[in-house]
Design an enzyme around this catalytic site. Structure first.
Site, mmCIF file in Angstrom:
data_model
loop_
_atom_site.group_PDB
_atom_site.id
_atom_site.type_symbol
_atom_site.label_atom_id
_atom_site.label_comp_id
_atom_site.label_asym_id
_atom_site.label_seq_id
_atom_site.Cartn_x
_atom_site.Cartn_y
_atom_site.Cartn_z
ATOM 1 N N ASP A 84 -6.588 -3.050 3.278
ATOM 2 C CA ASP A 84 -5.511 -3.961 2.868
ATOM 3 C C ASP A 84 -5.724 -5.384 3.372
ATOM 4 O O ASP A 84 -5.083 -6.315 2.881
ATOM 5 C CB ASP A 84 -4.162 -3.465 3.405
ATOM 6 C CG ASP A 84 -3.825 -2.070 2.920
ATOM 7 O OD1 ASP A 84 -4.198 -1.746 1.781
ATOM 8 O OD2 ASP A 84 -3.209 -1.315 3.680
ATOM 9 N N ASP B 164 0.850 -1.172 0.000
ATOM 10 C CA ASP B 164 0.000 0.000 0.000
ATOM 11 C C ASP B 164 0.899 1.239 0.000
ATOM 12 O O ASP B 164 2.073 1.155 0.388
ATOM 13 C CB ASP B 164 -0.900 -0.019 1.249
ATOM 14 C CG ASP B 164 -1.893 1.135 1.257
ATOM 15 O OD1 ASP B 164 -2.429 1.445 0.183
ATOM 16 O OD2 ASP B 164 -2.111 1.717 2.327
ATOM 17 N N ASP C 93 -1.431 -1.213 6.007
ATOM 18 C CA ASP C 93 -1.780 -0.770 7.359
ATOM 19 C C ASP C 93 -3.275 -0.578 7.533
ATOM 20 O O ASP C 93 -3.793 -0.708 8.627
ATOM 21 C CB ASP C 93 -1.041 0.524 7.711
ATOM 22 C CG ASP C 93 -1.329 1.642 6.711
ATOM 23 O OD1 ASP C 93 -1.996 1.379 5.690
ATOM 24 O OD2 ASP C 93 -0.882 2.781 6.945
#
Length: 979
Positions: free
Chosen positions: A697, A362, A693
């Site tokens: 995700d 990410d 995080d």
């Protein structure tokens, strides 16, 4: 007023309609709560009992006894258990068929007892190490105890987040985390950071107005969601969903379909175990069949001897210490990683990370700092770059494309100070220092303006101004204005504004150039708009600044301002037209969430190691491509593939796979897209690590071969999904973990080569010792049936002695220089490949040959019999021959420990680099001497003291294993050079 308590007819506490499409009062009525007082304490307690705690559902904890028993789920263990059962059966049969008055064999089945004890020790070791890893993760999860402000009985209370219930009125303020999904009914300049849910790095504005139509999650302006945080303003909202009934909970539901698979090493160990088991069974059947045909089973004693042969083969074939050594080596790797801020939840995930060929990450907070930073300031005279990243006010300005000491640069500096000064005053953010670190309070975008102003000392120029009124930012206005009085200028008022440059420019009629004000021309407007377009194309978020001196110290004297009969000024926010007019354009800033400084080097190191880095984010494509380019993930002209474009490929799996194979940046993607990307990469044979995080995700983190969550900014659901947690939220730690994983994997291959070649040597010794017994003199005079060359207890001792300490020492061998210059291991490439099997079989054969030769030299009727041996009786010859074979095999395996450190490299290169290995070899030698020279151990292991000449024979024959290995490596290196 709505009553909170209905003892006779309890409220269903439900809301059938979409709360974002429902009026706030109707939501309150449906949930039976008065927004002005909240729930009563007693009603909240009843709802907590009914709906349960406000937390995500998780699997029930596995009992300790189940965790312990799980340590026995290994094919190698099954093979030893089978040998144990056979040993017990043989012992029982022998006891039952003992001659009357005879001793009846052993009092207890010692072989079986020893094997079981070893298995229990291995299981205890594995259980303890995994428990330690779990405790480390649990300790990390307890770093903070989430709290929430709620309105109950008309009073604001601070309660545990888990105690929030549907119908609660939550009170929101800057810096708060939203603990549940809720419908806003009051908001003042409220902005929420939803990056953890939607992937957007920019905070979004919120207001309580009812939506006219259903909208996407990120556009529901009247809702706040669990897992997000307040960056600006205040608000109150009615909780509509808690726990698994929140948007976070719905995403967490996606995880249930993703089952964990075994790692490549676990699969390989299963394969090796099956091969060993089948090989042992086949050898045993061949030997037993040959014995049955050639000699037959005359009585039960022949059967017992044959069963004991099967036990000896099983004990010889199975490296009893393998499971324990694997556990210890992986656990040591886990501890080293924890020291570098990477906490691994499952031991076997270590080697998987070392095999990673793709790292999907990410963007927000993982590759970037999640700290908005002003990098560019564009004014009428030019452009400057502000150095430094993050919230630390450390940096300076440098003119872009010019001389910092020129006259133009001096005028430009004046304009920059005015621009940033206006941004500081039209601002609700705050920058705080705590224990040497800087923290943003409020909207990160606003705080970035404060940081930039402090870097160039622009805030000092504005120290005399004091705010007297504000026209807040709204998504419709796209600007914010503040009226401040100047204490250094008789309290005169000035308007300072910031907002979207194209919008704010429409309210400007003048422009400040080098401190002088002149009319704003059409050419000026086009130049400014072109700069906006250019910065946006470079992935900057642009924000314009303007000001207007009101030339008075009273708002009532400003033309167009309305007052009531008492002379009081009406709500200034409703009179923006009179304030935000005839403004002076100062300049604009380019803001970006900067990449972590250390990540670029980590990405480059990953590329050198043949590992591809892929960015998967919900952010804007331009922003994603810019960050990826800065980090070296893609080239300067690289582009991002969007979620919409992926949707167009959804029906064509081949096209989708081609896209994921060639694209390294994906933007504007949903959680389902992330899952599809990870699965597509896995279909192409990649071992995929997914870092993240945010809640969005979590599904991809769970599905990836190894999921990596952020320990500080990571959400609970992502931590639960991950197999590794980064305590420092640093992407570079992942690359360090990959390096550690590769080192561990290399060392695992070393001790597997050593263990299996040593155990194959034992199997060959037993097998050929039985098959060639007649030529070697391995017989018992007057006894029919089979005579095993080495006792089961001797084989077990060899395994305990040489499989434990030396193999463990090889598991901590120093890393090689090329560990991060090799391509990742392919998924179809076995841990034990053909080349290693060649090493194993070759060394095993040599080991068996020298062992049997050494035994033969001390037996009458052998091929190489020492003539002096005839003075001994045959029983004494067998004891001495077995002691010789026993000792030669031990020493041969110790020499093999040196040879097995590499497939091609000579053992004499870096011979003394691993002091632990030499210590293990020394310990093994001492213990072998103890077994040979301590009387009661002579009885237990069937040994006898050896003469000095016999010791020379043992060491000389055993050393031939190292000599043969070195000769083979020379041939292999020569063949490799010709290729």
């Amino acid at each position: 007023m709505q009553s909170n308590e209905h003892p006779q007819a309890p409220s269903p506490y439900s809301l059938d309609a979409d709360p974002s499409l429902t009026d706030a009062q109707d939501v309150a009525q449906a949930l039976d709560v008065n927004p002005s007082t909240g729930l009563s304490a007693s009603e909240a307690a009843r709802r907590l009992e009914r709906f349960g705690p406000n937390e995500l559902a998780s699997a029930p904890p596995v009992p300790k006894w189940k965790k312990f028993l799980a340590q026995f789920k290994d094919p190698l263990v099954y093979l030893l258990l089978a040998a144990t059962v056979i040993s017990v059966i043989a012992w029982v049969v022998e006891r039952m068929n003992a001659e009357p008055g005879a001793a009846g064999g052993e009092a207890l089945p010692f072989d079986a007892i020893v094997i079981v004890l070893i298995l229990i020790v291995n299981a205890v070791l594995g259980y303890i190490q995994e428990a330690k890893a779990e405790q480390a993760v649990e300790a990390l999860a307890q770093m903070t105890a989430p709290q929430t402000n709620v309105l109950r009985d008309g009073v604001i209370s601070h309660i545990n987040t888990t105690d929030v219930v549907p119908g609660d009125v939550i009170v929101l303020g800057e810096g708060d985390s939203v603990s549940a999904d809720a419908r806003l009914f009051a908001a003042a300049s409220l902005r929420v950071a939803e990056a953890s849910l939607t992937g957007e790095s920019v905070a979004v504005g919120k207001k309580p107005d009812t939506l006219a139509e259903a909208k996407a999650l990120g556009d529901r302006a009247n809702m706040v969601f669990n897992g997000t945080s307040i960056t600006q303003g205040t608000g109150r909202a009615i909780v509509t969903g808690t726990g698994m009934n929140t948007q976070v909970g719905k995403i967490a539901d996606l995880l249930s379909a993703a089952d964990g698979e075994k790692t490549p090493l676990q699969k390989e160990m299963d394969y090796v175990s099956k091969v060993l088991g089948l090989a042992v069974c086949a050898i045993a059947l061949v030997v037993l069949a040959a014995l049955a045909i050639m000699e037959g089973f005359g009585d039960v004693h022949d059967v017992i001897e044959s069963l004991l042969l099967a036990v000896s083969l099983a004990v010889a074939a199975v490296p009893e210490g393998l499971a324990a050594i694997l556990t210890v080596v992986l656990a040591l790797g886990v501890q080293r990683m924890a020291a570098h801020h990477a906490i691994v939840k499952k031991l076997h995930s270590v080697e998987t990370l070392g095999s990673a060929s793709v790292i999907c990450s990410d963007k927000t907070g993982t590759l970037t700092r999640n700290e908005m930073t002003v990098e560019r300031v564009v004014t009428p005279s030019g452009e400057v770059q502000i150095t430094g990243t993050g919230y630390a006010p450390e940096g300076r300005m440098a003119m872009v494309g010019g001389d910092d000491n020129s006259a133009v640069a001096q005028g430009l500096k004046t304009e920059v100070l005015a621009t940033l000064g206006a941004g500081v005053l039209a601002n609700d953010g705050e920058l705080r220092e705590s224990d040497g670190s800087w923290q943003a309070v409020g909207d990160p975008t606003e705080v970035s303006l404060i940081v930039a102003a402090r870097k160039v000392k622009a805030d000092r120029r504005m120290a005399n101004f004091q705010r007297v009124a504000e026209i807040p930012f709204t998504s419709e206005r796209k600007r914010m204005s503040v009226i401040a009085k100047d204490s250094a200028d008789a309290g005169k008022l000035t308007v300072f504004a910031k907002g979207a440059p194209d919008v704010l420019l429409g309210y400007c009629t003048r422009v400040a150039v080098a401190g002088a004000v002149r009319p704003l021309t059409e050419g000026d407007r086009q130049t400014i708009l072109a700069s906006v377009e250019r910065l946006s194309g470079e992935a900057y978020r642009t924000l314009g600044q303007a000001y207007r001196p009101l030339e008075t110290n009273s708002l009532a004297e400003v033309p167009g301002i309305l007052t009531n009969a008492a002379g009081q000024i009406a709500d200034i926010a409703e009179q923006s037209d009179a304030i935000e007019t005839d403004m002076i354009w100062a300049g604009m800033v380019g803001i970006i969430d900067p990449p972590r400084v250390e990540v670029r080097d980590s990405v480059a190191e990953a590329h050198r190691a043949g590992i591809r880095t892929v960015m998967i984010t919900g952010d804007h494509p331009l922003t994603a491509a810019r960050i990826a380019s800065d980090l070296g993930i893609i080239g300067k002209d690289g582009t991002a593939l969007t979620g919409d474009q992926l949707d167009q490929l959804a029906g064509d799996q081949a096209a989708f796979d081609r896209a994921t194979a060639t694209t390294s940046v994906f933007a504007r993607v949903a959680p389902e897209h992330k899952l599809n990307i990870v699965e597509s990469l896995q279909r192409q044979g990649n071992i995929v690590a997914m870092t993240g995080d945010g809640v969005n995700d979590a599904p991809a983190v769970k599905t990836a071969d190894i999921g990596v969550a952020m320990g500080i900014t990571g959400t609970e659901v992502t931590k639960q999904s991950a197999t590794m947690i980064l305590a420092d939220d640093n992407f570079s730690t992942i690359v360090a973990a990959v390096r550690e994983g590769r080192v561990i994997f290399d060392n695992i291959r070393k001790f597997l080569r050593y263990l299996l070649s040593s155990n194959v040597g034992e199997v060959f010794t037993v097998f050929f010792g039985v098959v060639l017994a007649g030529w070697l003199g391995i017989t018992q005079p007057g006894v029919s049936g089979v005579t095993v060359p080495l006792l089961a207890t001797q084989l077990l001792w060899i395994n305990l002695l040489t499989d434990a300490a030396p193999a463990l020492a090889m598991g901590v061998d120093p890393q090689t220089e090329d560990v991060m210059r090799r391509s990742p291991r392919k998924t179809n490439e076995r841990v034990i490949d053909a080349a290693m099997w060649g090493d194993i079989l070759f060394i095993g054969f040599v080991m068996a040959a020298v062992t049997l030769i050494g035994m033969d030299m001390h037996l009458s009727g052998g091929l190489f019999t020492d003539r002096s041996i005839g003075a001994l009786g045959h029983e004494a010859q067998m004891v001495e021959a077995r002691t010789m074979g026993f000792t030669i095999l031990v020493f041969a395996q110790l020499f093999n420990a040196l040879a097995s450190r590499s497939h091609l490299q000579s053992a004499f290169i870096g011979l003394f680099s691993n002091r632990w290995l030499w210590g293990a070899i020394g310990l093994s030698v001492v213990l072998q001497l103890v077994v040979i020279y301590v009387p009661f151990l002579n009885t237990a292991f069937g040994t006898t003291p050896l003469s000095p000449m016999a010791w020379l024979e043992c060491v000389g024959l055993a050393a031939f294993v190292l000599v043969a290995s070195e000769l083979r490596k020379c041939v292999l290196r020569a063949m490799a050079a010709r290729r």
